[in-house]
Design an enzyme around this catalytic site. Structure first.
Site, PDB file in Angstrom:
ATOM      1  N   ARG A  27      44.160  36.668 -56.398  1.00  0.00           N
ATOM      2  CA  ARG A  27      44.373  36.483 -54.966  1.00  0.00           C
ATOM      3  C   ARG A  27      45.849  36.292 -54.623  1.00  0.00           C
ATOM      4  NH1 ARG A  27      41.471  32.259 -52.227  1.00  0.00           N
ATOM      5  NH2 ARG A  27      41.373  33.595 -50.423  1.00  0.00           N
ATOM      6  N   CYS A  51      63.717   0.373 -38.797  1.00  0.00           N
ATOM      7  CA  CYS A  51      62.881   0.408 -40.007  1.00  0.00           C
ATOM      8  C   CYS A  51      62.604  -1.006 -40.505  1.00  0.00           C
ATOM      9  CB  CYS A  51      63.573   1.217 -41.100  1.00  0.00           C
ATOM     10  SG  CYS A  51      62.787   1.050 -42.704  1.00  0.00           S
ATOM     11  N   CYS A  54      64.122  -1.842 -44.035  1.00  0.00           N
ATOM     12  CA  CYS A  54      65.568  -1.946 -44.238  1.00  0.00           C
ATOM     13  C   CYS A  54      65.967  -3.423 -44.290  1.00  0.00           C
ATOM     14  CB  CYS A  54      66.317  -1.216 -43.127  1.00  0.00           C
ATOM     15  SG  CYS A  54      66.564   0.545 -43.449  1.00  0.00           S
ATOM     16  N   ASN A  76      51.707  -6.876 -48.305  1.00  0.00           N
ATOM     17  CA  ASN A  76      51.575  -6.026 -47.122  1.00  0.00           C
ATOM     18  C   ASN A  76      51.112  -6.856 -45.929  1.00  0.00           C
ATOM     19  OD1 ASN A  76      50.769  -4.004 -45.228  1.00  0.00           O
ATOM     20  ND2 ASN A  76      50.561  -2.563 -46.922  1.00  0.00           N
ATOM     21  N   HIS A 115      68.053   3.362 -46.871  1.00  0.00           N
ATOM     22  CA  HIS A 115      66.980   4.043 -46.146  1.00  0.00           C
ATOM     23  C   HIS A 115      66.928   5.550 -46.449  1.00  0.00           C
ATOM     24  CE1 HIS A 115      64.168   4.334 -42.714  1.00  0.00           C
ATOM     25  NE2 HIS A 115      64.778   5.479 -42.420  1.00  0.00           N
ATOM     26  N   ASN A 155      53.046   7.352 -51.451  1.00  0.00           N
ATOM     27  CA  ASN A 155      52.782   8.455 -50.519  1.00  0.00           C
ATOM     28  C   ASN A 155      54.113   8.853 -49.948  1.00  0.00           C
ATOM     29  OD1 ASN A 155      50.035   8.801 -50.553  1.00  0.00           O
ATOM     30  ND2 ASN A 155      49.666   7.359 -48.894  1.00  0.00           N
ATOM     31  N   SER A 163      54.081   6.611 -43.342  1.00  0.00           N
ATOM     32  CA  SER A 163      54.487   6.209 -42.000  1.00  0.00           C
ATOM     33  C   SER A 163      55.970   5.885 -41.933  1.00  0.00           C
ATOM     34  CB  SER A 163      53.671   4.993 -41.567  1.00  0.00           C
ATOM     35  OG  SER A 163      53.786   3.970 -42.545  1.00  0.00           O
ATOM     36  N   HIS A 166      61.491   5.223 -45.595  1.00  0.00           N
ATOM     37  CA  HIS A 166      62.228   4.310 -46.482  1.00  0.00           C
ATOM     38  C   HIS A 166      61.616   4.385 -47.895  1.00  0.00           C
ATOM     39  CE1 HIS A 166      65.014   0.814 -46.801  1.00  0.00           C
ATOM     40  NE2 HIS A 166      64.362   0.741 -47.947  1.00  0.00           N
ATOM     41  N   HIS A 168      59.767   3.632 -50.822  1.00  0.00           N
ATOM     42  CA  HIS A 168      58.897   2.516 -51.210  1.00  0.00           C
ATOM     43  C   HIS A 168      57.577   3.041 -51.754  1.00  0.00           C
ATOM     44  CE1 HIS A 168      57.020   3.558 -47.358  1.00  0.00           C
ATOM     45  NE2 HIS A 168      55.983   2.814 -47.696  1.00  0.00           N
ATOM     46  N   GLN A 170      53.356   1.411 -52.993  1.00  0.00           N
ATOM     47  CA  GLN A 170      52.427   0.303 -52.818  1.00  0.00           C
ATOM     48  C   GLN A 170      51.795  -0.054 -54.160  1.00  0.00           C
ATOM     49  OE1 GLN A 170      50.078   0.351 -49.145  1.00  0.00           O
ATOM     50  NE2 GLN A 170      50.901   2.407 -48.778  1.00  0.00           N
ATOM     51  N   GLU A 184      37.854   8.587 -65.118  1.00  0.00           N
ATOM     52  CA  GLU A 184      38.655   8.961 -66.281  1.00  0.00           C
ATOM     53  C   GLU A 184      38.319   8.074 -67.472  1.00  0.00           C
ATOM     54  OE1 GLU A 184      42.774   9.026 -65.237  1.00  0.00           O
ATOM     55  OE2 GLU A 184      42.548  10.709 -63.855  1.00  0.00           O
ATOM     56  N   HIS A 283      47.828   5.748 -63.760  1.00  0.00           N
ATOM     57  CA  HIS A 283      46.534   5.252 -64.227  1.00  0.00           C
ATOM     58  C   HIS A 283      46.735   4.514 -65.547  1.00  0.00           C
ATOM     59  CE1 HIS A 283      44.085   8.296 -61.671  1.00  0.00           C
ATOM     60  NE2 HIS A 283      44.178   7.120 -61.078  1.00  0.00           N
ATOM     61  N   LYS A 313      48.508  23.499 -48.833  1.00  0.00           N
ATOM     62  CA  LYS A 313      47.137  23.755 -49.233  1.00  0.00           C
ATOM     63  C   LYS A 313      46.232  22.728 -48.562  1.00  0.00           C
ATOM     64  CE  LYS A 313      44.043  23.837 -53.216  1.00  0.00           C
ATOM     65  NZ  LYS A 313      43.422  25.132 -52.892  1.00  0.00           N
ATOM     66  N   PHE A 314      45.071  23.203 -48.079  1.00  0.00           N
ATOM     67  CA  PHE A 314      44.075  22.289 -47.533  1.00  0.00           C
ATOM     68  C   PHE A 314      42.866  22.273 -48.459  1.00  0.00           C
ATOM     69  CE2 PHE A 314      46.547  23.288 -43.766  1.00  0.00           C
ATOM     70  CZ  PHE A 314      46.636  22.056 -43.147  1.00  0.00           C
ATOM     71  N   GLN A 325      39.458  25.063 -55.540  1.00  0.00           N
ATOM     72  CA  GLN A 325      39.796  26.448 -55.846  1.00  0.00           C
ATOM     73  C   GLN A 325      41.291  26.590 -55.706  1.00  0.00           C
ATOM     74  OE1 GLN A 325      40.988  28.873 -53.498  1.00  0.00           O
ATOM     75  NE2 GLN A 325      40.930  30.558 -54.948  1.00  0.00           N
TER      76      GLN A 325
HETATM   77 ZN   LIG Z   1      44.578   9.663 -64.365  1.00  0.00          ZN
HETATM   78 ZN   LIG Z   2      64.623   1.660 -43.991  1.00  0.00          ZN
END
Ligand SMILES: [Zn+2]
Ligand SMILES: [Zn+2]
Ligand SMILES: [Zn+2]
Length: 357
Positions: A27, A51, A54, A76, A115, A155, A163, A166, A168, A170, A184, A283, A313-314, A325
């Site tokens: 494809r 921010c 900061c 948090n 930042h 993320n 969001s 900066h 960082h 979690q 796993e 992990h 990709k979705f 896929q």
């Molecule tokens: Zn893993």
């Molecule tokens: Zn910042």
């Protein structure tokens, strides 16, 4: 399996997860008219008064982010887990509606006060301080008898729902082992029982001589596109030694992990000359105090981009209802990533401008 069979649609088994991925190399020959769009990172803003991460700024509820100058960790302000959640009512009466207590802690870990930085733009020494902080957090949170697992994740990018740009990540500590590592763990334990060896040690032994899916390696870690990869440029970071958790890294392993993080994130940014979005995380063994010989510490990068800075990709349609896929093969993805320069594109641009000036 012969290479010709792999150039036709086939599915790949993920022994770590017990799942299949459908690969359709044919494809990729579909004509693509669109431009490979290039977009630059937002203008470097070293300090953003708006921010909350900061140094010196005020967070929600009047909390103050101090004037830190290395790594900064705090609980948090909008934690998804609490250390003292009460147990729900017994579900004896309704066996299909079972709820269990999930106590835990959610922390935010700032990589750097600047930042404008991201992992690929930080020095190895600065990233190593982050690795040491991950290790310390893992040890500290894992020592709580109510904590069964410590999940570190980042993320990055608005596309992944981050969001705040900066730098960082979690750290979430949970009472139970979450589904992804639990799945796993089951396959790692099963493999150990059957073969008397570690699945990921054996997988690394299989991949290293083939060299088809390796992106980068150093003395301590290997970054590769797993054979069963689902996301277009998904990678896995594997320690050469059989280590169970991030808090048992030696000094050499910690700096090896810092190096491989810089190497892989730089290549990601260089792929489409953009600050590459992803979800990344590690992990490791549960923190239940029991021995876990099956566990091999590793990292996952799940980036959504496919063809350019804006074409992603979705996971929809057949992928949501049937199985994942992909078009581009793991081998092609690894080859493209490995061929990219180790110098970040923004720095290469600056050097080029200097030599012309
Ligand atoms: Zn893993
Ligand atoms: Zn910042
Ligand atoms: Zn192992």
């Amino acid at each position: 399996m012969s290479p010709s069979a792999l150039s036709f649609p086939h599915r790949r088994f993920n022994p770590l997860r017990g799942e299949w991925v459908l690969v359709s190399p044919n494809r990729t020959q579909r004509p693509w008219q669109g431009e490979v769009s290039k977009s630059d990172a937002p203008p470097a803003l070293h300090y953003d008064p708006a921010c909350y991460l900061c140094p010196g700024n005020t967070r929600a509820g009047g909390h103050q982010t101090p004037s830190y100058d290395g790594v900064y960790v705090f609980d948090n302000d909008y934690a998804a887990l609490l250390p003292d959640s009460p147990a729900p009512a017994s579900a004896d009466a309704e066996p299909l509606l079972v709820a269990e207590r999930e106590r835990g802690t959610c922390r935010v870990l700032c990589f750097h006060p600047d930042h404008s930085l991201t992992l690929p733009l930080m020095s190895r020494e600065e990233i190593e301080r982050v690795v040491q902080a991950w290790s310390a957090q893992s040890r500290e949170l894992g020592a709580d008898p109510n904590v069964g697992y410590v999940q570190i994740f980042e993320n990055r990018g608005a596309m992944m729902g981050a969001s705040n740009p900066h730098p960082h990540c979690q750290v979430w500590a949970t009472e139970h082992v979450p589904d992804e590592p639990a799945k796993e763990a089951a396959h790692l334990a099963d493999y150990l029982a059957k073969h008397g060896s570690c699945l990921l040690c054996d997988y690394l032994k299989t991949e290293l001589p083939q060299r088809e899916r390796i992106v980068w390696e150093n003395d301590e870690f290997v970054a590769l596109v797993p054979f069963w990869a689902v996301w277009p440029f998904e990678t896995m970071l594997l320690s050469r030694e059989h280590i169970a958790s991030i808090d048992s890294l030696t000094q050499a392993q910690a700096s090896g992990l810092a190096d491989i993080l810089k190497q892989i994130t730089t290549r990601y940014d260089n792929l489409f000359s953009v600050s590459f979005p992803y979800t990344m995380g590690f992990h490791q063994q549960p923190t239940d105090g029991k021995p876990h010989p099956e566990w091999h510490f590793h990292g996952h990068f799940y980036p959504p981009l496919l063809r350019s800075a804006s074409v992603r990709k979705f996971m929809v349609g057949f992928e949501m209802l049937g199985m994942p896929q992909r078009d581009i093969t793991a081998e092609t993805a690894a080859e493209r990533l490995a061929a990219l320069p180790a110098l970040h594109y923004s720095l290469a641009k600056a050097e080029g401008a200097e030599s012309h000036g």
